[in-house]
Design a protein around this motif. Sequence first.
Motif, PDB file in Angstrom:
ATOM      1  N   LEU A  35       0.688  -1.429   0.192  1.00 43.08           N
ATOM      2  CA  LEU A  35      -0.319  -0.581  -0.133  1.00 43.08           C
ATOM      3  C   LEU A  35       0.852   1.025   0.317  1.00 43.08           C
ATOM      4  O   LEU A  35       0.128   2.390  -0.642  1.00 43.08           O
ATOM      5  N   ALA A  38       1.573   1.467  -3.982  1.00 46.24           N
ATOM      6  CA  ALA A  38       0.361   2.202  -4.558  1.00 46.24           C
ATOM      7  C   ALA A  38      -0.436   3.507  -4.204  1.00 46.24           C
ATOM      8  O   ALA A  38      -1.448   4.042  -4.672  1.00 46.24           O
ATOM      9  N   LEU A  44      -6.405   4.032  -5.786  1.00 50.25           N
ATOM     10  CA  LEU A  44      -6.098   2.530  -6.762  1.00 50.25           C
ATOM     11  C   LEU A  44      -5.769   2.364  -5.195  1.00 50.25           C
ATOM     12  O   LEU A  44      -5.835   0.970  -4.821  1.00 50.25           O
ATOM     13  N   ARG A  47      -8.881   1.660  -3.487  1.00 49.00           N
ATOM     14  CA  ARG A  47      -9.553   0.544  -3.675  1.00 49.00           C
ATOM     15  C   ARG A  47      -8.968  -1.030  -3.151  1.00 49.00           C
ATOM     16  O   ARG A  47      -9.676  -2.314  -3.281  1.00 49.00           O
ATOM     17  N   TRP A  48      -7.870  -0.566  -3.301  1.00 50.81           N
ATOM     18  CA  TRP A  48      -6.321  -1.749  -2.811  1.00 50.81           C
ATOM     19  C   TRP A  48      -7.139  -2.338  -1.918  1.00 50.81           C
ATOM     20  O   TRP A  48      -7.384  -3.206  -0.990  1.00 50.81           O
ATOM     21  N   GLN A  49      -7.030  -1.134  -0.817  1.00 49.31           N
ATOM     22  CA  GLN A  49      -7.016  -1.315   0.811  1.00 49.31           C
ATOM     23  C   GLN A  49      -8.389  -1.773   0.754  1.00 49.31           C
ATOM     24  O   GLN A  49      -8.317  -3.086   1.811  1.00 49.31           O
ATOM     25  N   TYR A 158      -5.535 -12.089  -5.066  1.00 48.86           N
ATOM     26  CA  TYR A 158      -5.213 -10.905  -4.434  1.00 48.86           C
ATOM     27  C   TYR A 158      -4.311 -10.111  -3.991  1.00 48.86           C
ATOM     28  O   TYR A 158      -2.974  -9.754  -4.146  1.00 48.86           O
ATOM     29  N   VAL A 162      -0.175  -8.639  -4.232  1.00 50.87           N
ATOM     30  CA  VAL A 162       0.502  -8.317  -3.258  1.00 50.87           C
ATOM     31  C   VAL A 162       2.399  -8.703  -3.668  1.00 50.87           C
ATOM     32  O   VAL A 162       3.061  -7.125  -3.588  1.00 50.87           O
ATOM     33  N   THR A 165       3.483  -6.520  -6.200  1.00 49.25           N
ATOM     34  CA  THR A 165       4.191  -4.831  -6.192  1.00 49.25           C
ATOM     35  C   THR A 165       4.972  -4.901  -5.199  1.00 49.25           C
ATOM     36  O   THR A 165       6.391  -4.631  -4.967  1.00 49.25           O
TER      37      THR A 165
END
Length: 190
Positions: A35, A38, A44, A47-49, A158, A162, A165
């Motif tokens: 995050l 991100a 982004l 929405r990711w969290q 998901y 992660v 990233t």
Amino acid sequence: MPRISLPTLEDMTPAQRAVYDKVVSGPRGSLRGPLRAALHNPELADRWQALGELLRYRTTLAPRLSELAILVTARHCRSPFEWYAHRPEAQKAGVPAAVIDAVLAGSRPEGLRDDEAAAYEYASQLNASNSVSASVHRQAVAQFGERGTVELTALVGYYTMVAMTLNAHEIPMPEGVAPAFRSPQEEELR
């Protein structure tokens, strides 16, 4: 050193700060890992969290099973940070130490309960081949129902994002923490 800058609290835009505040006031309690990267796109990151919070804290899967699937994914993707962040969560959720050690070693754990075996096999096959066999799918549906099987699939996907990233941007381990295994970048240097 990360490959990209990681916004600090002092440097955050109002949109980044709003996402940061949402994350630290939620069940995670802190903003770390992917995050941080991100946040370069606050929409982004937000929405990711939200997706991560849903998949980690609000599915029909027992936390023990979610954390087992996350560890399988972390090890498959060779993401030391993901492993570091989730090993203690798996322990707290009741994943036996012998199971965690076997996953770390890259071997199938022995003595799994039926639901753990279903989660392990499903996450392992999904990571290895981007799909699962009919028998493994049937086993998952028998253990978790259709909803739980969909949630397990989303969870693995998901945490693959992660791991990618974390690995691609070389998000660093906390100071003084040794990685449990080499990342893909460290393997290249060998």
